[in-house]
Motif scaffolding. Structure first.
Motif, PDB file in Angstrom:
ATOM      1  N   GLU A 155       0.840  -1.209   0.000  1.00  0.00           N
ATOM      2  CA  GLU A 155       0.000   0.000   0.000  1.00  0.00           C
ATOM      3  C   GLU A 155       0.874   1.258   0.000  1.00  0.00           C
ATOM      4  O   GLU A 155       1.862   1.340   0.736  1.00  0.00           O
TER       5      GLU A 155
ATOM      6  N   CYS B 248       0.480   3.996   1.423  1.00  0.00           N
ATOM      7  CA  CYS B 248       0.626   4.531   2.782  1.00  0.00           C
ATOM      8  C   CYS B 248       1.695   3.777   3.579  1.00  0.00           C
ATOM      9  O   CYS B 248       2.353   4.368   4.439  1.00  0.00           O
TER      10      CYS B 248
ATOM     11  N   CYS C 158      -7.108   6.859   1.224  1.00  0.00           N
ATOM     12  CA  CYS C 158      -6.072   7.243   2.196  1.00  0.00           C
ATOM     13  C   CYS C 158      -4.746   7.562   1.523  1.00  0.00           C
ATOM     14  O   CYS C 158      -4.014   8.451   1.965  1.00  0.00           O
ATOM     15  N   CYS C 159      -4.436   6.825   0.441  1.00  0.00           N
ATOM     16  CA  CYS C 159      -3.094   6.956  -0.155  1.00  0.00           C
ATOM     17  C   CYS C 159      -2.875   8.265  -0.918  1.00  0.00           C
ATOM     18  O   CYS C 159      -1.799   8.859  -0.784  1.00  0.00           O
TER      19      CYS C 159
ATOM     20  N   TYR D 140      -3.395   2.460  -4.987  1.00  0.00           N
ATOM     21  CA  TYR D 140      -3.497   2.008  -3.591  1.00  0.00           C
ATOM     22  C   TYR D 140      -2.402   0.965  -3.336  1.00  0.00           C
ATOM     23  O   TYR D 140      -1.699   1.031  -2.344  1.00  0.00           O
TER      24      TYR D 140
HETATM   25 ZN   LIG Z   1      -3.355   4.239   1.993  1.00  0.00          ZN
END
Ligand SMILES: [Zn+2]
Length: 661
Positions: free
Chosen positions: A345, A347, A422-423, A393
């Protein structure tokens, strides 16, 4: 709060951290001028930030900001979108603030302050701030309680609020967002002073360890340091913890990178922050063991982390099915590094940068910057398209579109990742902030960690001013020139990082070779009296090299990846005949790949070309095994930087290629 030194305006502020060896510079001290990172920053400023902010302001695409408006009583409606979208919005705001700070235009500042006003109105009077719960409570739904559900991600949201608030305060001196964050941190302090260990387990994806420590660094409120220490201590008391959440065993007994890779890397980054304040050796001993496990057994050649989509924790204590634990988006077993199904991912890869930066600030060791640099040039940049409009992602190292199964996440970049965005804002804020990692200072002088053309204007630890200009076409060219434009009269040291990937290196001062050790993976210290106009040159070899993996990485037996400097390369469909597959090319071990400048999506980069064997393959349809054929032809293969893949036609890609020795 005003007791903190007024000049401390750094991204991660270790200026008063008793156990940090290095101090970051103030935000704004480094400006990219030309070249690689100036171009990426420009795309971030002109494309990534406006495009993604537009998405966030459009409730048809993203409900994240609308949730704040509803919680603030400005709009009517229900919460929509994932529980962690508050945190993702704070990251977007952080990215917007960072690029705004380079121009400081009034119109954008007003937009930022309007957003902050809405966020502030969405906060309860007791400091609690989390739109999924606040909106339900406004609707008199008493069922919905704070910290009641593990997947509510409250502390993740709180953490990103704290980080963004500290940055905005340090950049502007304005307390509008900081006051919201202070109330939120006070709420957490009071909550955790009576919370059970099980509630600590609910704090998944712990961005708040980094956030709480930065709040401590901003306000010097000792309760915040106490809170951060308490947050770690109560993890040890969790019963029935999981490897996925890194709390099955107490942190100071952990020796391996395990579980959900974003949560893991955020946890490790936050604990490194706590170490910088407390000097608690048991934390650093665990962090160091986990770091070795991660970089020596579990990290991809691109710096990416988290091999598995889903799996079973390899660290369980029993064969009983009751004890086998599921993990997701997670680190796997040692050397379990699949390519086609790699999760990685974005993140988690960013978490790797955040963690290594904090390890570096604590220790001053070059190995941490090596990992950061690797991740920046490869897995971080692959997460966003060259034009700044699409995001990944997951970041696999091999993509084949014609496969008979479906992977959960798209293998094409998306403008807004509906299920979990989120990323993208994480990628945006990270690219916006990279200039803050280029230099650091210690009592002895200036540390040059990363290379890329920029102008530096800062103060050394004794308060004396230094101005320098770094000029380079790195990573395409290994020559870096640093011109001192202003410097103090007295002797001070310049520490030059010699990257771990370099086989050698040369340092010249005003054209004369300097006779000091130049050891890859360390800093070379040059201590002398400097004067205006002095030129430091670092010459690093930029040969393309074939890299092989430890044979325990089953997936790449007899394969090589090609790397030049910190940049990892890949084969992509766009560069091979339409009737061939990316698997049809074998690299003789003596292949000499030569650089060739190309353009993809208006971005100049260095491709590599070399003669390889092309094996004309029959279709594999319906076949799992077959005898080897020995026909092959010579083909001049072009490889492109891994980060640039997926910016032309939809095609297949692989980092690893079979090798013939
Ligand atoms: Zn993420």
């Amino acid at each position: 709060m005003d007791s903190a030194k007024a000049q401390d305006r750094s991204l991660v502020n270790t200026s008063l951290s008793p156990y940090a060896r290095l101090k970051s510079l103030n935000m704004g001290d480094v400006q990219w001028t030309t070249g690689f990172w100036a171009e990426r920053f420009k795309v971030c400023k002109e494309s990534m930030v406006p495009h993604m902010m537009q998405n966030y302001m459009n409730p048809e695409i993203s409900h994240a900001y609308r949730n704040f408006e509803i919680a603030a009583g400005i709009e009517k409606g229900d919460h929509a979108g994932p529980a962690f979208s508050d945190g993702d919005f704070y990251k977007m705001l952080e990215g917007m603030i960072m690029v705004w700070s380079t121009s400081r235009d009034i119109k954008t500042e007003r937009e930022i302050d309007t957003i902050i006003e809405t966020i502030a109105k969405s906060q309860r009077s007791d400091g609690y701030i989390h739109t999924p719960v606040v909106i339900k409570q406004l609707q008199k739904n008493s069922e919905k309680k704070e910290f009641g559900e593990r997947l509510d991600f409250e502390t993740y949201n709180f953490g990103h609020l704290m980080t963004t608030a500290c940055l905005y305060y340090r950049l502007t001196g304005k307390k509008n967002l900081l006051n919201v964050a202070i109330k939120a941190t006070d709420f957490l302090y009071n909550f955790y002073s009576r919370a059970s260990a099980e509630l600590a387990q609910n704090a998944i994806c712990p961005s708040h360890y980094m956030g709480v420590i930065e709040m401590y660094r901003t306000t010097r409120d000792p309760r915040y340091l106490e809170l951060a220490k308490n947050l770690i201590e109560i993890r040890s008391l969790v019963e029935n913890g999981t490897d996925d959440n890194q709390d099955r065993i107490p942190f100071d007994e952990q020796t391996e990178a395990m579980g959900h890779a974003v949560r893991a890397n955020y946890l490790y980054a936050g604990i490194a922050d706590v170490y910088a304040e407390t000097g608690n050796d048991s934390l650093m001993i665990s962090l160091d063991k986990i770091w070795h496990n991660m970089t020596e057994n579990k990290m991809y050649i691109t710096g990416a982390c988290g091999a598995l989509y889903d799996g079973v924790s390899p660290d369980g204590t029993s064969y009983s099915p009751n004890y086998i634990q599921k993990v997701h988006q997670a680190y796997g077993r040692d050397f379990q590094l699949p390519n086609l199904t790699a999760h990685n991912e974005s993140c988690a890869n960013i978490g790797n940068i955040l963690w290594n930066w904090r390890m570096f600030l604590a220790t001053g060791e070059a190995r941490f910057i090596d990992v950061m640099e690797l991740t920046m040039y490869n897995s971080l940049l692959a997460g966003v398209s060259l034009d700044g409009t699409g995001y990944f992602y997951t970041n696999p190292l091999c993509v084949v579109h014609d496969i008979p199964f479906t992977l959960r996440w798209s293998r094409e970049r998306e403008g807004y990742i509906k299920f979990c965005n989120c990323c993208p804002p994480n990628t945006i804020r990270t690219i916006a902030e990279l200039s803050n990692y280029v230099y650091t200072t210690s009592a002895k002088g200036l540390w040059i960690n990363l290379y890329g053309s920029n102008q530096l204007r800062t103060k050394l630890s004794d308060g004396s001013e230094i101005i320098l200009n770094q000029q380079t076409d790195y990573p395409w060219n290994g020559k870096i020139s640093i011109i001192l434009e202003e410097c103090p009269d007295q002797i001070f040291s310049v520490f030059l990082r010699i990257p771990g990937w370099a086989e050698s290196g040369k340092i010249l001062i005003n054209g004369k070779i300097l006779n000091i050790p130049v050891r890859p993976g360390t800093y070379s210290e040059i201590s002398q009296k400097w004067k205006k106009g002095d030129i430091i040159e670092l010459i690093l070899p930029m040969e393309a090299r074939l890299i092989e993996a430890n044979p325990l990485v089953e997936e790449v037996h007899n394969h090589v990846a090609v790397k030049r400097g910190p940049v990892v390369y890949c084969i992509e469909s766009a560069d091979i005949p339409a009737n061939s597959l990316i698997f049809d090319y074998v690299v003789p071990a003596n292949t000499h790949f030569k650089p060739k400048t190309i353009n993809i999506s208006d971005s100049k980069m260095c491709a590599l070309e070399g003669n390889v064997k092309q094996i004309p393959e029959e279709s594999w349809k319906g076949q799992l095994y077959r005898p080897v054929t020995n026909k092959n032809e010579t083909f001049t293969l072009r490889l492109i930087p891994y980060y640039a893949w997926g910016n032309r036609s939809k095609g297949d890609m692989s980092v690893w290629l079979p090798v013939s020795k």
